[in-house]
Design a protein around this motif. Structure first.
Motif, mmCIF file in Angstrom:
data_model
loop_
_atom_site.group_PDB
_atom_site.id
_atom_site.type_symbol
_atom_site.label_atom_id
_atom_site.label_comp_id
_atom_site.label_asym_id
_atom_site.label_seq_id
_atom_site.Cartn_x
_atom_site.Cartn_y
_atom_site.Cartn_z
ATOM 1 N N GLN A 229 19.417 105.979 17.116
ATOM 2 C CA GLN A 229 18.271 105.327 17.759
ATOM 3 C C GLN A 229 18.234 105.659 19.257
ATOM 4 N N ASP A 230 19.363 105.615 19.888
ATOM 5 C CA ASP A 230 19.419 105.908 21.327
ATOM 6 C C ASP A 230 18.957 107.334 21.638
ATOM 7 N N ILE A 231 19.399 108.264 20.820
ATOM 8 C CA ILE A 231 19.017 109.659 21.077
ATOM 9 C C ILE A 231 17.519 109.843 20.857
ATOM 10 N N LEU A 232 16.991 109.218 19.791
ATOM 11 C CA LEU A 232 15.557 109.319 19.535
ATOM 12 C C LEU A 232 14.762 108.710 20.685
ATOM 13 N N GLN A 233 15.229 107.571 21.158
ATOM 14 C CA GLN A 233 14.545 106.898 22.258
ATOM 15 C C GLN A 233 14.504 107.792 23.495
ATOM 16 N N GLU A 234 15.571 108.528 23.691
ATOM 17 C CA GLU A 234 15.617 109.383 24.876
ATOM 18 C C GLU A 234 14.806 110.665 24.707
ATOM 19 N N LEU A 235 14.872 111.245 23.522
ATOM 20 C CA LEU A 235 14.290 112.579 23.357
ATOM 21 C C LEU A 235 12.853 112.585 22.858
ATOM 22 N N ALA A 236 12.519 111.656 21.983
ATOM 23 C CA ALA A 236 11.192 111.717 21.359
ATOM 24 C C ALA A 236 10.670 110.318 21.059
ATOM 25 N N PRO A 237 10.524 109.482 22.081
ATOM 26 C CA PRO A 237 10.146 108.081 21.862
ATOM 27 C C PRO A 237 8.765 107.925 21.221
ATOM 28 N N ASP A 238 7.864 108.848 21.494
ATOM 29 C CA ASP A 238 6.526 108.719 20.913
ATOM 30 C C ASP A 238 6.513 109.150 19.462
ATOM 31 N N GLU A 239 7.080 110.325 19.232
ATOM 32 C CA GLU A 239 7.056 110.865 17.876
ATOM 33 C C GLU A 239 7.770 109.938 16.894
ATOM 34 N N TYR A 240 8.834 109.287 17.359
ATOM 35 C CA TYR A 240 9.635 108.446 16.472
ATOM 36 C C TYR A 240 9.475 106.961 16.771
ATOM 37 N N ALA A 241 8.349 106.596 17.348
ATOM 38 C CA ALA A 241 8.151 105.203 17.764
ATOM 39 C C ALA A 241 8.367 104.222 16.610
ATOM 40 N N ASN A 242 7.785 104.533 15.472
ATOM 41 C CA ASN A 242 7.934 103.620 14.336
ATOM 42 C C ASN A 242 9.366 103.574 13.821
ATOM 43 N N VAL A 243 9.993 104.717 13.798
ATOM 44 C CA VAL A 243 11.389 104.775 13.350
ATOM 45 C C VAL A 243 12.272 103.952 14.289
ATOM 46 N N ILE A 244 12.069 104.144 15.577
ATOM 47 C CA ILE A 244 12.881 103.432 16.560
ATOM 48 C C ILE A 244 12.695 101.919 16.425
ATOM 49 N N LEU A 245 11.460 101.517 16.247
ATOM 50 C CA LEU A 245 11.177 100.090 16.101
ATOM 51 C C LEU A 245 11.840 99.523 14.848
ATOM 52 N N SER A 246 11.753 100.253 13.756
ATOM 53 C CA SER A 246 12.342 99.739 12.519
ATOM 54 C C SER A 246 13.872 99.746 12.598
ATOM 55 N N LEU A 247 14.427 100.704 13.295
ATOM 56 C CA LEU A 247 15.881 100.701 13.478
ATOM 57 C C LEU A 247 16.315 99.481 14.294
ATOM 58 N N ASP A 248 15.480 99.101 15.221
ATOM 59 C CA ASP A 248 15.731 97.886 15.998
ATOM 60 C C ASP A 248 15.837 96.672 15.082
ATOM 61 N N GLN A 251 18.920 96.491 12.839
ATOM 62 C CA GLN A 251 20.209 96.255 13.497
ATOM 63 C C GLN A 251 20.353 94.861 14.082
ATOM 64 N N GLN A 252 19.311 94.060 13.992
ATOM 65 C CA GLN A 252 19.414 92.732 14.590
ATOM 66 C C GLN A 252 20.583 91.958 14.006
ATOM 67 N N LEU A 253 21.279 91.247 14.879
ATOM 68 C CA LEU A 253 22.398 90.433 14.415
ATOM 69 C C LEU A 253 21.907 89.294 13.542
ATOM 70 N N GLN A 254 20.790 88.728 13.944
ATOM 71 C CA GLN A 254 20.226 87.614 13.168
ATOM 72 C C GLN A 254 18.999 88.093 12.404
ATOM 73 N N ASN A 255 18.957 87.757 11.125
ATOM 74 C CA ASN A 255 17.834 88.111 10.270
ATOM 75 C C ASN A 255 17.438 89.578 10.358
ATOM 76 N N PRO A 256 18.391 90.448 10.126
ATOM 77 C CA PRO A 256 18.028 91.868 10.178
ATOM 78 C C PRO A 256 17.084 92.231 9.046
ATOM 79 N N ALA A 257 16.215 93.195 9.309
ATOM 80 C CA ALA A 257 15.357 93.714 8.249
ATOM 81 C C ALA A 257 16.237 94.390 7.197
ATOM 82 N N PRO A 258 15.812 94.338 5.932
ATOM 83 C CA PRO A 258 16.642 94.916 4.877
ATOM 84 C C PRO A 258 16.722 96.440 4.970
#
Length: 320
Positions: A229-248, A251-258
DNA sequence: CTCATCTGGGTGTCATTCAT
DNA sequence: ATGAATGACACCCAGATGAG
């Protein structure tokens, strides 16, 4: 600016088909693929593999070279030209990263358990801290050759992205190179090194710190996901915006998405003399009982006849 | 000749034990 | 008590030796 750095190279399927023959099986929750080399790993095979390997290492090359103040592709005689990544890696480290690249390559090229469509947006080699420091020093002192540590954390991460651009599944695991996969070496790798039983001198037992142990204790959402996620955020935040958001969310400690995880074990290296043609290292009929997680498992075994020479020639040839 | 075992090599972190 | 030595662990592996 960054488009050359993301991993975009398709796996060289034609080269694979020429180079290796495959024995594949897959049932519910367990896939097993054995690949055996059928033609010499010559310049043709090497050139077929080279673009994928350059693509796999390009992010780390850019990152390490920038850190050391080197140009991306130093000319011969230029400062730091002796410290080009990954060309400068010592033999053991080369064999380590070779297995990791092959993990990604096979994930993208082959049909794994569950028939998912895997993508590897970028490899995680930039997190190999020791290599970064090695290149910094080596670029300034060519005499400072030494061994390089393997990277902590996950060897690589592949993901499955659904139609909405959200990540639903990861693949992560262990890649191991050994010169010869004789049975005792296999046991060492899978079950841990042999140690003496305390108070019972003479009795040897595996210490349980092998691949099975590592796989079984691995997190469902491993730290490699964060690194990706960090590398995507740095290199291609627009192209992978949805991926980055879903990875967020995942990874949540509380109520993570499945999310789901597939475990990968990739063993690559030379054959034991006593191994017959088509004979796998691990059992293929049913999932090995040592795998204790309720996760899909994919095993890939790659038996090469001239792998040592191929790896060295391949890594010498990157970015000529 | 093959394989199991033991030893070795390099680079670290961290905990425990030992000497001053 | 403090700092230094030692050992366990982590991670990537190879090579020598001896048994069968």
């Amino acid at each position: 600016m960054y488009r050359d750095i993301m991993h975009k190279q398709a796996p060289p399927k034609a080269t694979l088909n020429k180079w290796l023959t495959s024995y594949s099986s897959s049932k519910k929750g367990y896939g097993h693929i054995l690949l055996e080399q059928i033609v010499p790993g010559d310049a043709t095979i090497r050139e077929g593999l080279r673009p994928y390997f350059e693509s796999a290492h390009s992010d780390a090359r850019e990152y390490f070279h920038a850190y050391a103040g080197m140009s991306l592709h130093p000319d011969a005689g230029a400062p730091g030209c002796n410290a080009k990544y990954p060309n400068c890696l010592p033999p053991k480290a080369r064999r380590g990263v070779f297995g990791e690249v092959m993990s990604g390559l096979m994930t993208e090229a082959l049909d794994f358990v569950g028939n998912h469509e895997w993508i590897v947006p970028v490899f995680l080699f930039r997190n190999q801290e020791d290599a970064r420091q090695y290149i910094y020093v080596l670029s300034r002192d060519p005499a400072r050759k030494r061994e390089v540590l393997g990277r902590k954390g996950d060897d690589f991460i592949g993901i499955v992205v659904n139609d909405d651009g959200a990540v639903t599944r990861f693949i992560a695991g262990e890649a191991k190179w050994r010169k010869k996969w004789i049975p005792s070496v296999l046991d060492d790798v899978m079950l841990g090194t042999k140690i003496e039983v305390p108070k019972k001198s003479g009795n040897l037992v595996h210490d349980g710190k092998g691949v099975w142990f590592e796989i079984n204790r691995a997190l469902d959402v491993p730290i490699g996901v964060k690194q990706l996620q960090d590398i995507l955020q740095e290199l291609a935040p627009d192209e992978y915006a949805n991926v980055i958001l879903s990875l967020d969310k995942i990874q949540q400690l509380q109520n993570p998405a499945p999310s789901e995880r597939t475990d990968l074990i990739l063993l690559v290296g030379g054959s034991a003399a006593g191994r017959g043609e088509g004979e796998p290292l691990l059992e293929w009929e049913t999932k090995p009982s040592q795998h204790q997680k309720n996760r899909d498992l994919q095993v890939v075994e790659i038996i090469l006849s001239d792998g040592d020479a191929l790896i060295d020639a391949l890594y010498d040839s990157l970015w000529p």
